[in-house]
Design an enzyme around this catalytic site. Structure first.
Site, PDB file in Angstrom:
ATOM      1  N   LYS A  14     -54.100 -10.304   5.545  1.00 30.14           N
ATOM      2  CA  LYS A  14     -55.280  -9.472   5.812  1.00 30.14           C
ATOM      3  C   LYS A  14     -55.836  -8.865   4.522  1.00 30.14           C
ATOM      4  O   LYS A  14     -57.039  -8.915   4.280  1.00 30.14           O
ATOM      5  CB  LYS A  14     -54.937  -8.336   6.801  1.00 30.14           C
ATOM      6  CG  LYS A  14     -54.505  -8.831   8.178  1.00 30.14           C
ATOM      7  CD  LYS A  14     -54.306  -7.683   9.165  1.00 30.14           C
ATOM      8  CE  LYS A  14     -53.133  -6.770   8.832  1.00 30.14           C
ATOM      9  NZ  LYS A  14     -51.802  -7.392   9.015  1.00 30.14           N
ATOM     10  N   ARG A  89     -55.190  -1.547  15.649  1.00 28.65           N
ATOM     11  CA  ARG A  89     -53.893  -2.155  15.934  1.00 28.65           C
ATOM     12  C   ARG A  89     -53.438  -1.920  17.364  1.00 28.65           C
ATOM     13  O   ARG A  89     -52.361  -2.395  17.739  1.00 28.65           O
ATOM     14  CB  ARG A  89     -52.835  -1.562  14.996  1.00 28.65           C
ATOM     15  CG  ARG A  89     -52.603  -2.338  13.711  1.00 28.65           C
ATOM     16  CD  ARG A  89     -51.616  -1.524  12.895  1.00 28.65           C
ATOM     17  NE  ARG A  89     -50.778  -2.320  12.039  1.00 28.65           N
ATOM     18  CZ  ARG A  89     -51.047  -2.611  10.758  1.00 28.65           C
ATOM     19  NH1 ARG A  89     -52.169  -2.230  10.218  1.00 28.65           N
ATOM     20  NH2 ARG A  89     -50.179  -3.295  10.045  1.00 28.65           N
ATOM     21  N   ARG A 128     -43.058 -10.635  -1.315  1.00 24.46           N
ATOM     22  CA  ARG A 128     -43.830  -9.458  -1.708  1.00 24.46           C
ATOM     23  C   ARG A 128     -42.908  -8.280  -2.025  1.00 24.46           C
ATOM     24  O   ARG A 128     -43.198  -7.479  -2.915  1.00 24.46           O
ATOM     25  CB  ARG A 128     -44.816  -9.077  -0.595  1.00 24.46           C
ATOM     26  CG  ARG A 128     -45.754  -7.948  -0.980  1.00 24.46           C
ATOM     27  CD  ARG A 128     -46.854  -7.739   0.040  1.00 24.46           C
ATOM     28  NE  ARG A 128     -46.371  -7.064   1.239  1.00 24.46           N
ATOM     29  CZ  ARG A 128     -47.112  -6.848   2.331  1.00 24.46           C
ATOM     30  NH1 ARG A 128     -48.354  -7.295   2.389  1.00 24.46           N
ATOM     31  NH2 ARG A 128     -46.612  -6.216   3.360  1.00 24.46           N
ATOM     32  N   ARG A 134     -42.622  -2.720  -1.865  1.00 21.27           N
ATOM     33  CA  ARG A 134     -42.959  -1.868  -0.724  1.00 21.27           C
ATOM     34  C   ARG A 134     -41.714  -1.592   0.109  1.00 21.27           C
ATOM     35  O   ARG A 134     -41.003  -2.516   0.503  1.00 21.27           O
ATOM     36  CB  ARG A 134     -44.017  -2.555   0.151  1.00 21.27           C
ATOM     37  CG  ARG A 134     -45.409  -2.012  -0.093  1.00 21.27           C
ATOM     38  CD  ARG A 134     -46.455  -2.755   0.692  1.00 21.27           C
ATOM     39  NE  ARG A 134     -46.260  -2.676   2.136  1.00 21.27           N
ATOM     40  CZ  ARG A 134     -47.149  -3.118   3.002  1.00 21.27           C
ATOM     41  NH1 ARG A 134     -48.272  -3.656   2.589  1.00 21.27           N
ATOM     42  NH2 ARG A 134     -46.903  -3.031   4.297  1.00 21.27           N
ATOM     43  N   ARG A 145     -41.490  -4.520  12.532  1.00 22.69           N
ATOM     44  CA  ARG A 145     -42.956  -4.633  12.476  1.00 22.69           C
ATOM     45  C   ARG A 145     -43.440  -5.823  13.299  1.00 22.69           C
ATOM     46  O   ARG A 145     -44.466  -5.738  13.973  1.00 22.69           O
ATOM     47  CB  ARG A 145     -43.423  -4.740  11.018  1.00 22.69           C
ATOM     48  CG  ARG A 145     -43.354  -3.386  10.296  1.00 22.69           C
ATOM     49  CD  ARG A 145     -43.219  -3.516   8.795  1.00 22.69           C
ATOM     50  NE  ARG A 145     -44.355  -4.156   8.169  1.00 22.69           N
ATOM     51  CZ  ARG A 145     -44.295  -4.752   6.969  1.00 22.69           C
ATOM     52  NH1 ARG A 145     -43.158  -4.780   6.281  1.00 22.69           N
ATOM     53  NH2 ARG A 145     -45.370  -5.305   6.468  1.00 22.69           N
TER      54      ARG A 145
HETATM   55  P1  ATP Z   1     -50.332  -7.201   5.568  1.00 27.21           P
HETATM   56  O1  ATP Z   1     -51.339  -6.327   4.897  1.00 27.21           O
HETATM   57  O2  ATP Z   1     -49.588  -8.062   4.615  1.00 27.21           O
HETATM   58  O3  ATP Z   1     -50.933  -8.043   6.677  1.00 27.21           O
HETATM   59  P2  ATP Z   1     -49.072  -5.128   7.233  1.00 27.21           P
HETATM   60  O4  ATP Z   1     -50.043  -5.359   8.315  1.00 27.21           O
HETATM   61  O5  ATP Z   1     -47.664  -5.020   7.661  1.00 27.21           O
HETATM   62  O6  ATP Z   1     -49.163  -6.256   6.144  1.00 27.21           O
HETATM   63  P3  ATP Z   1     -50.373  -2.634   6.421  1.00 27.21           P
HETATM   64  O7  ATP Z   1     -51.626  -2.989   7.150  1.00 27.21           O
HETATM   65  O8  ATP Z   1     -50.486  -2.285   5.001  1.00 27.21           O
HETATM   66  O9  ATP Z   1     -49.295  -3.794   6.426  1.00 27.21           O
HETATM   67  O10 ATP Z   1     -49.667  -1.436   7.243  1.00 27.21           O
HETATM   68  C1  ATP Z   1     -48.434  -0.880   6.840  1.00 27.21           C
HETATM   69  C2  ATP Z   1     -47.985   0.174   7.843  1.00 27.21           C
HETATM   70  O11 ATP Z   1     -48.962   1.261   7.905  1.00 27.21           O
HETATM   71  C3  ATP Z   1     -47.840  -0.282   9.294  1.00 27.21           C
HETATM   72  O12 ATP Z   1     -46.593  -0.878   9.542  1.00 27.21           O
HETATM   73  C4  ATP Z   1     -48.037   1.054  10.062  1.00 27.21           C
HETATM   74  O13 ATP Z   1     -46.870   1.839  10.040  1.00 27.21           O
HETATM   75  C5  ATP Z   1     -49.090   1.763   9.242  1.00 27.21           C
HETATM   76  N1  ATP Z   1     -50.457   1.469   9.738  1.00 27.21           N
HETATM   77  C6  ATP Z   1     -51.433   0.793   9.069  1.00 27.21           C
HETATM   78  N2  ATP Z   1     -52.547   0.690   9.818  1.00 27.21           N
HETATM   79  C7  ATP Z   1     -52.276   1.291  10.999  1.00 27.21           C
HETATM   80  C8  ATP Z   1     -53.001   1.501  12.210  1.00 27.21           C
HETATM   81  N3  ATP Z   1     -54.252   1.036  12.361  1.00 27.21           N
HETATM   82  N4  ATP Z   1     -52.400   2.193  13.223  1.00 27.21           N
HETATM   83  C9  ATP Z   1     -51.155   2.647  13.081  1.00 27.21           C
HETATM   84  N5  ATP Z   1     -50.401   2.481  11.993  1.00 27.21           N
HETATM   85  C10 ATP Z   1     -50.944   1.814  10.947  1.00 27.21           C
HETATM   86 MG    MG Z   2     -52.290  -4.947   4.127  1.00 26.96          MG
END
Ligand code: ATP
Ligand code: MG
Length: 193
Positions: A14, A89, A128, A134, A145
């Site tokens: 993403k 989400r 990563r 991270r 996750r």
């Molecule tokens: P990637 O960016 O590689 O697809 P990812 O989706 O796991 O990875 P991030 O989008 O950076 O990572 O989110 C990291 C963490 O931040 C999530 O696991 C969650 O705890 C929190 N988070 C991020 N966005 C939201 C959201 N919209 N609602 C609730 N928690 C969130």
């Molecule tokens: Mg991300």
């Protein structure tokens, strides 16, 4: 440009694709993960609350996320279109986003779903971990996750389909980052023509 929602599992790319799209079309980019990590780094109250959830692979509560997102959206330059990376989400976040945009006379735009097999996701996230360090990129938290993604986020894919704005891109078909990007750019240009 229409707004774009980038949707997919942890590690689906993403952030990477959002950055490519933002620079190509001059769009705004909101990564909720990056916003939360910046708050943690600065040691804010919000950061302190967020850290507990993130380290556990859990989602931050909806009401909090929705507030953060609306504030961030209102701080973006108008008229360029915004890429939402990591939000919504949950169904509640999606409903709130739709309402927030409607109140401003805007709409959801288009949703882009990145479909990537779980073994590829795990490989990327562990790689990563070595590169970016991270704290939530360790195998145990990654498993959590994925479970949270399947339980709370994946059902949203259907919500977007029902809104008539879902566009899916499959790693097994595109095979490379360049192939995936080419397909995504083509669809964005088609929908903004
Ligand atoms: P990637 O960016 O590689 O697809 P990812 O989706 O796991 O990875 P991030 O989008 O950076 O990572 O989110 C990291 C963490 O931040 C999530 O696991 C969650 O705890 C929190 N988070 C991020 N966005 C939201 C959201 N919209 N609602 C609730 N928690 C969130
Ligand atoms: Mg991300």
């Amino acid at each position: 440009m229409k707004n774009i929602i980038i949707f997919g599992a942890p590690g689906s790319g993403k952030g990477t694709y959002s950055a490519e799209i933002a620079s190509r079309y001059g769009m705004g980019h909101i990564s909720t993960g990056d916003v939360l990590r910046a708050e943690i780094k600065e040691g804010t109250e919000l950061g302190r609350i967020a850290q507990g959830y993130i380290d556990n692979g859990q989602l931050i509560p909806d009401e909090l996320m929705i507030d953060i997102l609306a504030n961030k959206y209102d701080s973006m330059p108008a008229g360029q279109g915004v890429i939402f990376d990591g939000f919504p989400r949950t169904i509640a976040q999606a409903e709130a986003l739709k309402k927030m945009l409607a109140e401003r006379g805007h709409d959801l735009g288009m949703m882009i779903e990145l479909i990537v097999p779980e073994d590829v996701l795990m490989f990327r996230l562990l790689r990563r971990a070595g590169l970016e360090g991270r704290a939530d990129d360790n195998e145990e938290t990654i498993r959590k996750r994925f479970a949270v993604y399947h339980a709370q986020t994946e059902p949203l894919s259907r919500w977007f389909a029902e809104e008539g704005i879902r566009n899916t891109f499959d790693w097994d078909i595109c095979k490379t980052k360049e192939g995936m990007l080419e397909a995504i750019f083509k669809e964005i240009e088609k929908q903004n023509a």
